[in-house]
Design an enzyme around this catalytic site. Structure first.
Site, short mmCIF file in Angstrom:
data_model
loop_
_atom_site.label_atom_id
_atom_site.label_comp_id
_atom_site.label_asym_id
_atom_site.label_seq_id
_atom_site.Cartn_x
_atom_site.Cartn_y
_atom_site.Cartn_z
N ARG A 36 23.10 45.08 32.03
CA ARG A 36 23.86 44.17 32.89
C ARG A 36 24.30 44.87 34.18
NH1 ARG A 36 28.78 40.59 31.95
NH2 ARG A 36 29.90 41.23 33.77
N ASP A 65 33.50 36.27 34.09
CA ASP A 65 33.65 37.70 33.86
C ASP A 65 34.93 38.29 34.47
OD1 ASP A 65 31.43 38.29 32.26
OD2 ASP A 65 30.11 38.11 34.01
N HIS A 85 33.85 32.31 28.97
CA HIS A 85 34.63 33.05 29.97
C HIS A 85 33.87 33.13 31.30
CE1 HIS A 85 31.90 36.13 28.38
NE2 HIS A 85 32.11 36.83 29.48
N HIS A 127 30.22 31.39 31.01
CA HIS A 127 29.13 31.61 30.06
C HIS A 127 29.69 31.98 28.70
CE1 HIS A 127 30.01 35.44 31.99
NE2 HIS A 127 29.56 36.04 30.90
C1 SIN Z 1 28.50 38.77 28.93
O1 SIN Z 1 29.51 38.11 28.79
O2 SIN Z 1 28.30 39.43 29.94
C2 SIN Z 1 27.43 38.77 27.86
C3 SIN Z 1 26.46 37.66 28.05
C4 SIN Z 1 25.34 37.71 27.03
O3 SIN Z 1 25.27 38.67 26.26
O4 SIN Z 1 24.51 36.80 27.02
#
Ligand code: SIN
Length: 283
Positions: A274, A109, A107, A259
């Site tokens: 995050r 974000d 995806h 990612h």
């Molecule tokens: C996310 O999609 O923000 C998670 C990425 C991760 O946990 O590596």
């Protein structure tokens, strides 16, 4: 190409990790106040490589936020609670007994927002002894490798993105429940091909996590084209894979990269902090 690019950096040591995207950055302590010239180089590397990896950083939530503020405008993550002492930091957690990882699907974000985030910064606090890597995929390449005729077809389409697409929303259920929050439907409509506001390059902007159909077409009608794009856009040669260590930070550009955190470490904890950086309406 990489030697050429490396020479363009005076303050940073920039080491590409794959042909498609991703570079490890050394020679900078991001917990400290940074000179404007250093921040400008980080920005340039971010645009060149789409995702940057820093290692061995010691970041309090406030220090992570201060670094993020040098590169953009931190925003709250929709539908999730941040740390009580620092609400703009969202914990991304998988505990020993949990089977589902947060965001565990390809995806970009929160593309269901009207203004999806420009970038995200993820900092590793606790990492499993193996596994828990994150994959990234270059969406400029995904677009540029399509035929002229296919690109023309996509250029006029609008993608509909929903926060409730089943596979992606399942990855957030545990966190919403733990926070006592309910999931509500958010829908964002965006061009299937967007132009990056800083580089001017075109990138594919659909993703299997959130894109449900094309505007004006039913889900059934959209499926064949979308299924092709979902597998094309993450071809191995468009990707890189990041092995985390405690103290690593990844900073990725949601406008041109996707990612996917790999869920292969059941029985162990993975704890990350995050920060999400606000973006503009895609064009
Ligand atoms: C996310 O999609 O923000 C998670 C990425 C991760 O946990 O590596």
């Amino acid at each position: 190409m990489n030697d050429y690019k490396r020479r363009r950096y005076k303050h940073l040591d920039v080491a590409p990790v794959a042909g498609a995207l991703g570079a490890e950055i050394a020679g900078v302590d991001i917990s400290r106040p940074l000179e404007d010239s250093v921040v400008a180089e980080i920005r340039r590397a971010f645009l060149d490589y789409l995702v940057l990896f820093f290692h061995g950083q010691k970041l309090t939530p406030q220090a992570q936020l201060a670094f993020a503020r040098r590169l953009g405008e931190p925003m709250e993550y929709p539908q999730l609670k941040g740390l009580p002492e620092c609400p703009l930091i969202t914990p991304v957690v998988k505990l020993e007994h949990e089977r589902v990882n947060f965001g565990g699907i390809w995806h970009s974000d929160t593309t269901y927002l009207e203004r999806p985030p420009m970038a995200s910064m993820l900092y590793a606090i606790e990492i499993p002894p193996y596994g828990g890597d994150t994959l990234f995929a270059n969406q400029y390449l995904a677009y540029e490798t399509l035929s002229d005729a296919y690109r023309k077809l996509l250029d006029g389409l609008i993608g509909v993105n929903s926060s409730l697409k089943a596979d992606a929303s399942r990855t957030r259920e545990d966190r919403l429940r733990a926070a006592g929050l309910e999931s509500k439907v958010l829908v964002g409509e965006h061009p299937v091909v967007r132009t990056h506001p800083e580089t001017g390059r075109k990138a594919l902007f659909v993703n299997i996590g959130h894109t449900t159909h094309f505007k004006g077409l039913s889900e059934d009608e959209s499926r064949p084209l979308l299924e092709y794009l979902f597998q094309h856009q993450v071809r191995p040669e468009f990707t890189c894979r990041f092995r985390w260590q405690p103290g690593s930070l990844a900073f990725w550009d949601n406008r041109c990269a996707q990612h996917n955190p790999v869920n292969d470490y059941h029985g162990f904890r993975r704890i990350m902090h995050r920060v999400t950086l606000a973006g503009e309406r895609p064009h």
